[in-house]
Enzyme design. Structure first.
Site, PDB file in Angstrom:
ATOM      1  N   GLY A  46       8.530   4.564 -50.457  1.00 45.30           N
ATOM      2  CA  GLY A  46       7.706   4.157 -49.327  1.00 45.30           C
ATOM      3  C   GLY A  46       7.922   2.676 -49.059  1.00 45.30           C
ATOM      4  O   GLY A  46       8.337   1.928 -49.947  1.00 45.30           O
ATOM      5  N   GLN A  51       5.872  -5.484 -45.861  1.00 40.99           N
ATOM      6  CA  GLN A  51       6.848  -5.789 -46.913  1.00 40.99           C
ATOM      7  C   GLN A  51       8.170  -6.305 -46.362  1.00 40.99           C
ATOM      8  O   GLN A  51       9.005  -6.803 -47.119  1.00 40.99           O
ATOM      9  CB  GLN A  51       7.107  -4.544 -47.776  1.00 40.99           C
ATOM     10  N   CYS A  89       5.888  -0.874 -57.009  1.00 37.02           N
ATOM     11  CA  CYS A  89       5.898  -1.352 -55.629  1.00 37.02           C
ATOM     12  C   CYS A  89       7.170  -2.167 -55.428  1.00 37.02           C
ATOM     13  O   CYS A  89       7.530  -2.969 -56.294  1.00 37.02           O
ATOM     14  CB  CYS A  89       4.662  -2.225 -55.383  1.00 37.02           C
ATOM     15  N   LEU A  90       7.838  -1.976 -54.311  1.00 34.23           N
ATOM     16  CA  LEU A  90       9.082  -2.706 -54.056  1.00 34.23           C
ATOM     17  C   LEU A  90       8.852  -4.211 -53.961  1.00 34.23           C
ATOM     18  O   LEU A  90       9.799  -4.991 -54.080  1.00 34.23           O
ATOM     19  CB  LEU A  90       9.749  -2.193 -52.780  1.00 34.23           C
ATOM     20  N   HIS A 131      -0.839   4.205 -50.940  1.00 38.77           N
ATOM     21  CA  HIS A 131      -0.246   2.899 -51.274  1.00 38.77           C
ATOM     22  C   HIS A 131       0.176   2.169 -49.996  1.00 38.77           C
ATOM     23  O   HIS A 131      -0.062   0.959 -49.845  1.00 38.77           O
ATOM     24  CB  HIS A 131       0.955   3.136 -52.204  1.00 38.77           C
ATOM     25  N   GLU A 132       0.792   2.909 -49.049  1.00 38.35           N
ATOM     26  CA  GLU A 132       1.279   2.252 -47.816  1.00 38.35           C
ATOM     27  C   GLU A 132       0.113   1.844 -46.908  1.00 38.35           C
ATOM     28  O   GLU A 132       0.151   0.774 -46.284  1.00 38.35           O
ATOM     29  CB  GLU A 132       2.264   3.161 -47.069  1.00 38.35           C
ATOM     30  N   HIS A 135      -1.159  -1.328 -48.129  1.00 39.87           N
ATOM     31  CA  HIS A 135      -0.323  -2.462 -47.703  1.00 39.87           C
ATOM     32  C   HIS A 135      -0.723  -2.946 -46.312  1.00 39.87           C
ATOM     33  O   HIS A 135      -0.796  -4.150 -46.054  1.00 39.87           O
ATOM     34  CB  HIS A 135       1.160  -2.062 -47.655  1.00 39.87           C
TER      35      HIS A 135
HETATM   36 ZN    ZN Z   1       4.180  -1.337 -52.300  1.00 36.19          ZN
END
Ligand code: ZN
Length: 179
Positions: A46, A51, A89-90, A131-132, A135
């Protein structure tokens, strides 16, 4: 399409609330395509627009062959039943911690053409979707961790242990994806 630089923890854009999308135009479709390519290159499941430094309510996801880009998500319902599991998380490459999430969720979203739809999710897809959405509201997965795990994460970040996001750090030791 183009790969976009992924913002890491510490970048203030990750703590801001993204704005509703009002124009379902070619620029939105290009952003979604670039985000999908960026997410896949990082081996993530995701990616939210914050991000990549864009404060618009857009995210991409890919779970078990189901992939797409959704816009202006609204959380309608979550199950009381929870799921255990590791989460990453990226924007925190290489860090994975246990994070309890609801098992199921129901969302109202729009696609990049602006058409509305309702989405019912279970399991890993629910984890990714929640999670998204976090964000897009400036909330990060470390906010959900047990206190000792959050302290461990902050210690590792201060020690400079975040991995290079281009090194394919989107997968944890147990195969769990970063989102
Ligand atoms: Zn993340």
């Amino acid at each position: 399409m183009a790969l976009l630089p992924i913002r890491l923890f510490g970048d203030p854009v990750l703590r801001e609330r993204a704005a509703e999308v009002t124009d379902f135009d070619a620029a939105l479709r290009r952003l979604a395509d670039d985000m999908l390519e960026t997410m896949r290159a990082a081996e993530g499941a995701g990616l939210a627009a914050n991000q990549v430094g864009v404060l618009r309510r857009v995210f991409t996801y890919e779970v078990e062959g189901d992939a797409g880009a959704w816009v202006n998500p609204e959380l309608l319902d979550v199950s009381e039943e929870l799921q255990p599991g590791e989460e990453g998380c990226l924007s925190f490459p290489g860090l994975f911690y246990p994070c309890e999430r609801p098992l199921r969720a129901r969302l109202r979203v729009r696609d990049v053409a602006g058409d509305e739809r309702t989405v019912d999710s279970e399991g890993l897809l629910t984890r990714v979707l929640l999670h998204e959405i976090d964000h897009l509201n400036g909330i990060l997965f470390i906010d959900h961790l047990a206190r000792h795990d959050r302290k461990d994460a902050m210690r590792r970040i201060r020690a400079g242990e975040l991995e290079d996001p281009r090194a394919g750090a989107g997968t944890g030791a147990g195969g769990e994806p970063a989102v």
